[in-house]
Design a protein around this motif. Structure first.
Motif, PDB file in Angstrom:
ATOM      1  N   ASN A 143       9.362 -27.582  45.889  1.00  0.00           N
ATOM      2  CA  ASN A 143       9.342 -26.251  45.265  1.00  0.00           C
ATOM      3  C   ASN A 143      10.216 -26.218  44.017  1.00  0.00           C
ATOM      4  O   ASN A 143       9.855 -25.607  43.011  1.00  0.00           O
ATOM      5  CB  ASN A 143       9.791 -25.182  46.257  1.00  0.00           C
ATOM      6  CG  ASN A 143       8.771 -24.928  47.339  1.00  0.00           C
ATOM      7  OD1 ASN A 143       7.606 -25.282  47.209  1.00  0.00           O
ATOM      8  ND2 ASN A 143       9.209 -24.318  48.423  1.00  0.00           N
ATOM      9  N   ARG A 144      11.367 -26.891  44.072  1.00  0.00           N
ATOM     10  CA  ARG A 144      12.246 -26.952  42.913  1.00  0.00           C
ATOM     11  C   ARG A 144      11.563 -27.699  41.763  1.00  0.00           C
ATOM     12  O   ARG A 144      11.619 -27.279  40.609  1.00  0.00           O
ATOM     13  CB  ARG A 144      13.575 -27.618  43.281  1.00  0.00           C
ATOM     14  CG  ARG A 144      14.612 -27.573  42.170  1.00  0.00           C
ATOM     15  CD  ARG A 144      16.010 -28.019  42.597  1.00  0.00           C
ATOM     16  NE  ARG A 144      16.042 -29.325  43.263  1.00  0.00           N
ATOM     17  CZ  ARG A 144      16.226 -29.509  44.576  1.00  0.00           C
ATOM     18  NH1 ARG A 144      16.441 -28.481  45.382  1.00  0.00           N
ATOM     19  NH2 ARG A 144      16.238 -30.722  45.100  1.00  0.00           N
ATOM     20  N   TRP A 145      10.896 -28.800  42.076  1.00  0.00           N
ATOM     21  CA  TRP A 145      10.162 -29.532  41.059  1.00  0.00           C
ATOM     22  C   TRP A 145       9.070 -28.666  40.434  1.00  0.00           C
ATOM     23  O   TRP A 145       8.835 -28.740  39.234  1.00  0.00           O
ATOM     24  CB  TRP A 145       9.534 -30.789  41.645  1.00  0.00           C
ATOM     25  CG  TRP A 145      10.514 -31.859  42.029  1.00  0.00           C
ATOM     26  CD1 TRP A 145      11.866 -31.877  41.820  1.00  0.00           C
ATOM     27  CD2 TRP A 145      10.208 -33.076  42.687  1.00  0.00           C
ATOM     28  NE1 TRP A 145      12.411 -33.022  42.324  1.00  0.00           N
ATOM     29  CE2 TRP A 145      11.413 -33.792  42.858  1.00  0.00           C
ATOM     30  CE3 TRP A 145       9.035 -33.644  43.167  1.00  0.00           C
ATOM     31  CZ2 TRP A 145      11.470 -35.032  43.469  1.00  0.00           C
ATOM     32  CZ3 TRP A 145       9.089 -34.880  43.776  1.00  0.00           C
ATOM     33  CH2 TRP A 145      10.298 -35.570  43.920  1.00  0.00           C
ATOM     34  N   MET A 146       8.418 -27.855  41.257  1.00  0.00           N
ATOM     35  CA  MET A 146       7.381 -26.942  40.740  1.00  0.00           C
ATOM     36  C   MET A 146       8.005 -25.960  39.752  1.00  0.00           C
ATOM     37  O   MET A 146       7.453 -25.732  38.675  1.00  0.00           O
ATOM     38  CB  MET A 146       6.714 -26.177  41.886  1.00  0.00           C
ATOM     39  CG  MET A 146       5.790 -27.002  42.740  1.00  0.00           C
ATOM     40  SD  MET A 146       4.173 -27.266  42.014  1.00  0.00           S
ATOM     41  CE  MET A 146       3.460 -25.652  42.229  1.00  0.00           C
ATOM     42  N   GLN A 147       9.139 -25.389  40.105  1.00  0.00           N
ATOM     43  CA  GLN A 147       9.814 -24.426  39.229  1.00  0.00           C
ATOM     44  C   GLN A 147      10.231 -25.073  37.910  1.00  0.00           C
ATOM     45  O   GLN A 147      10.209 -24.420  36.866  1.00  0.00           O
ATOM     46  CB  GLN A 147      11.035 -23.827  39.916  1.00  0.00           C
ATOM     47  CG  GLN A 147      10.701 -22.906  41.055  1.00  0.00           C
ATOM     48  CD  GLN A 147      11.947 -22.454  41.812  1.00  0.00           C
ATOM     49  OE1 GLN A 147      13.024 -23.035  41.699  1.00  0.00           O
ATOM     50  NE2 GLN A 147      11.783 -21.397  42.601  1.00  0.00           N
TER      51      GLN A 147
END
Length: 64
Positions: free
Chosen positions: A24-28
């Motif tokens: 999720n952090r990579w997506m953000q």
């Protein structure tokens, strides 16, 4: 024409040995592998694009 193979999010998380919060952090950050969002919101990852992403993020190799 060969049918393109897609990975599920679970398969990607397992292959990378990471948790959902990391993904999720990579997506953000815009750093996640290329993906397709299905109408129901599920993600699919084209195998060829995922393999290319791995190669580009492997230290000691040069991106094409």
């Amino acid at each position: 024409m060969a049918r393109k193979r897609f990975l599920t999010l679970r398969e990607v998380l397992d292959e990378l040995d990471i948790g959902r919060s990391t993904f999720n952090r990579w997506m953000q950050l815009g750093e996640a592998p290329k993906h397709v969002r299905l109408p129901g919101g599920q993600l699919r990852f084209p195998r060829e694009d995922f393999d290319r992403w791995i190669a580009e993020h492997t230290q000691g190799t040069e991106a094409a």
